[in-house]
Design a protein around this motif. Sequence first.
Motif, PDB file in Angstrom:
ATOM      1  N   LYS A 130      10.424  40.010  23.986  1.00 45.49           N
ATOM      2  CA  LYS A 130      10.968  38.792  23.413  1.00 45.49           C
ATOM      3  C   LYS A 130      11.699  39.140  22.112  1.00 45.49           C
ATOM      4  O   LYS A 130      11.600  40.257  21.609  1.00 45.49           O
ATOM      5  CB  LYS A 130       9.858  37.770  23.139  1.00 45.49           C
ATOM      6  CG  LYS A 130       9.112  37.320  24.388  1.00 45.49           C
ATOM      7  CD  LYS A 130       8.012  36.343  24.017  1.00 45.49           C
ATOM      8  CE  LYS A 130       7.237  35.904  25.268  1.00 45.49           C
ATOM      9  NZ  LYS A 130       6.140  34.957  24.918  1.00 45.49           N
ATOM     10  N   VAL A 131      12.440  38.165  21.598  1.00 46.15           N
ATOM     11  CA  VAL A 131      13.141  38.393  20.332  1.00 46.15           C
ATOM     12  C   VAL A 131      12.119  38.711  19.247  1.00 46.15           C
ATOM     13  O   VAL A 131      11.096  38.011  19.113  1.00 46.15           O
ATOM     14  CB  VAL A 131      13.973  37.154  19.956  1.00 46.15           C
ATOM     15  CG1 VAL A 131      14.658  37.361  18.593  1.00 46.15           C
ATOM     16  CG2 VAL A 131      15.025  36.865  21.020  1.00 46.15           C
ATOM     17  N   ARG A 132      12.381  39.765  18.512  1.00 43.30           N
ATOM     18  CA  ARG A 132      11.393  40.240  17.532  1.00 43.30           C
ATOM     19  C   ARG A 132      11.120  39.183  16.465  1.00 43.30           C
ATOM     20  O   ARG A 132      12.033  38.553  15.938  1.00 43.30           O
ATOM     21  CB  ARG A 132      11.882  41.521  16.869  1.00 43.30           C
ATOM     22  CG  ARG A 132      11.930  42.727  17.799  1.00 43.30           C
ATOM     23  CD  ARG A 132      12.170  43.992  17.022  1.00 43.30           C
ATOM     24  NE  ARG A 132      13.461  43.981  16.343  1.00 43.30           N
ATOM     25  CZ  ARG A 132      14.567  44.541  16.818  1.00 43.30           C
ATOM     26  NH1 ARG A 132      14.530  45.160  18.009  1.00 43.30           N
ATOM     27  NH2 ARG A 132      15.696  44.504  16.140  1.00 43.30           N
ATOM     28  N   ALA A 133       9.849  39.027  16.171  1.00 44.32           N
ATOM     29  CA  ALA A 133       9.416  38.121  15.110  1.00 44.32           C
ATOM     30  C   ALA A 133       8.594  38.920  14.111  1.00 44.32           C
ATOM     31  O   ALA A 133       7.748  39.738  14.498  1.00 44.32           O
ATOM     32  CB  ALA A 133       8.581  36.976  15.691  1.00 44.32           C
ATOM     33  N   ASN A 134       8.851  38.681  12.820  1.00 46.55           N
ATOM     34  CA  ASN A 134       8.133  39.416  11.778  1.00 46.55           C
ATOM     35  C   ASN A 134       8.290  40.923  12.018  1.00 46.55           C
ATOM     36  O   ASN A 134       7.317  41.643  12.225  1.00 46.55           O
ATOM     37  CB  ASN A 134       6.656  39.006  11.754  1.00 46.55           C
ATOM     38  CG  ASN A 134       5.985  39.417  10.455  1.00 46.55           C
ATOM     39  OD1 ASN A 134       6.639  39.871   9.516  1.00 46.55           O
ATOM     40  ND2 ASN A 134       4.672  39.283  10.421  1.00 46.55           N
ATOM     41  N   GLU A 135       9.525  41.401  11.950  1.00 43.61           N
ATOM     42  CA  GLU A 135       9.865  42.760  12.367  1.00 43.61           C
ATOM     43  C   GLU A 135       9.175  43.811  11.509  1.00 43.61           C
ATOM     44  O   GLU A 135       8.953  43.633  10.304  1.00 43.61           O
ATOM     45  CB  GLU A 135      11.377  42.967  12.308  1.00 43.61           C
ATOM     46  CG  GLU A 135      12.157  42.102  13.287  1.00 43.61           C
ATOM     47  CD  GLU A 135      13.647  42.322  13.152  1.00 43.61           C
ATOM     48  OE1 GLU A 135      14.349  42.242  14.180  1.00 43.61           O
ATOM     49  OE2 GLU A 135      14.099  42.585  12.027  1.00 43.61           O
TER      50      GLU A 135
END
Length: 333
Positions: A282-287
């Motif tokens: 998924k789209v990265r969150a809190n990279e």
Amino acid sequence: MAERGAHLTAASAHEDQPSIFEVVAQDSLMSALRPALQHAVKVLSDSNPERWGWLWRGFDEAFALLELLLQHHFLSRHGGSFAENFYGLKRVSVDDGRSHGLSAGLRLRSLCLLVVAPYVGAKLGRLVGRLREEQDYAIHPPSSLRGRLCRAALAMYPFAALAWEAWVLAQQIGYLLGKAQHHSPLLRMACVRLVRMTTQDWQQDSSVRKSSSLSLWLSTGLSVGVFFLQFLEWWHSPENQESLRSLTALPPPPPPLHLDLGLDSPPAMLPALRTLCPLCRKVRANEAALSTSGFVFCYRCAHAYLKAHQRCPITGYPSHTRHLVKLYAKEER
């Protein structure tokens, strides 16, 4: 065209007058010496500011003093500046011709124009640069007397510089065509002209060098030093640095290989989109980036995987949660 160019070059050799190439070469020698020496002083100052910082701060005065001693020595003993003597040229009076050496007044005038004029020009250039910064940052109110004087000086300086360059160009063109005795306005102001050294001058110059060990050491050391400083200037020039970067530029290395393919949990594969996390897809969150491999994941996904497997999810490199580096990007609005 070639015959015409050869005629122009040979025409300047009348009465031992040097060609335009010789006089321009000796001019460029001193103009190249200053920035090269300045760069050497900057390197010393950066390496040891406490010991050499004063030399960098007062470089203009130190260089002017060094040039004053150097030019005085060569004008007194060899009848020309250091660069002129380096190319086998000397100065003679416009009125007296070759048979007489430089008088004390002509030497003093030549010394002022060789040392004081470039020093004043360098200081004036720095002053104009500082005034431009003050005007850009509006340090002084435009309505004040200083503000009006700054605007007037900045408006006049480009025209004055253009007029000077036009004068120099006109002198060089006149010298090339045989219509002028001087290739530079500074020589005209000094009331001297350049001629080639004769055999008698070379013999006398050699005897002076042999009789003075200081002069011999100075001439030899300066010749080697000028070559080294010109090489240093070329080495650190933007054009050379760009060519060196192009020569030493290497292609990016390939992605690291999987090291632990035999484990029960095989390494994850990279997704097609770079914005996706390789673990959750998924789209990265809190990279967060893993410093052992450089790949970027969601912080929660990477933290859980590292606690369970102690290795990079992509490469298999041994890793720990302390190797995670949080990435803070500017939020889009």
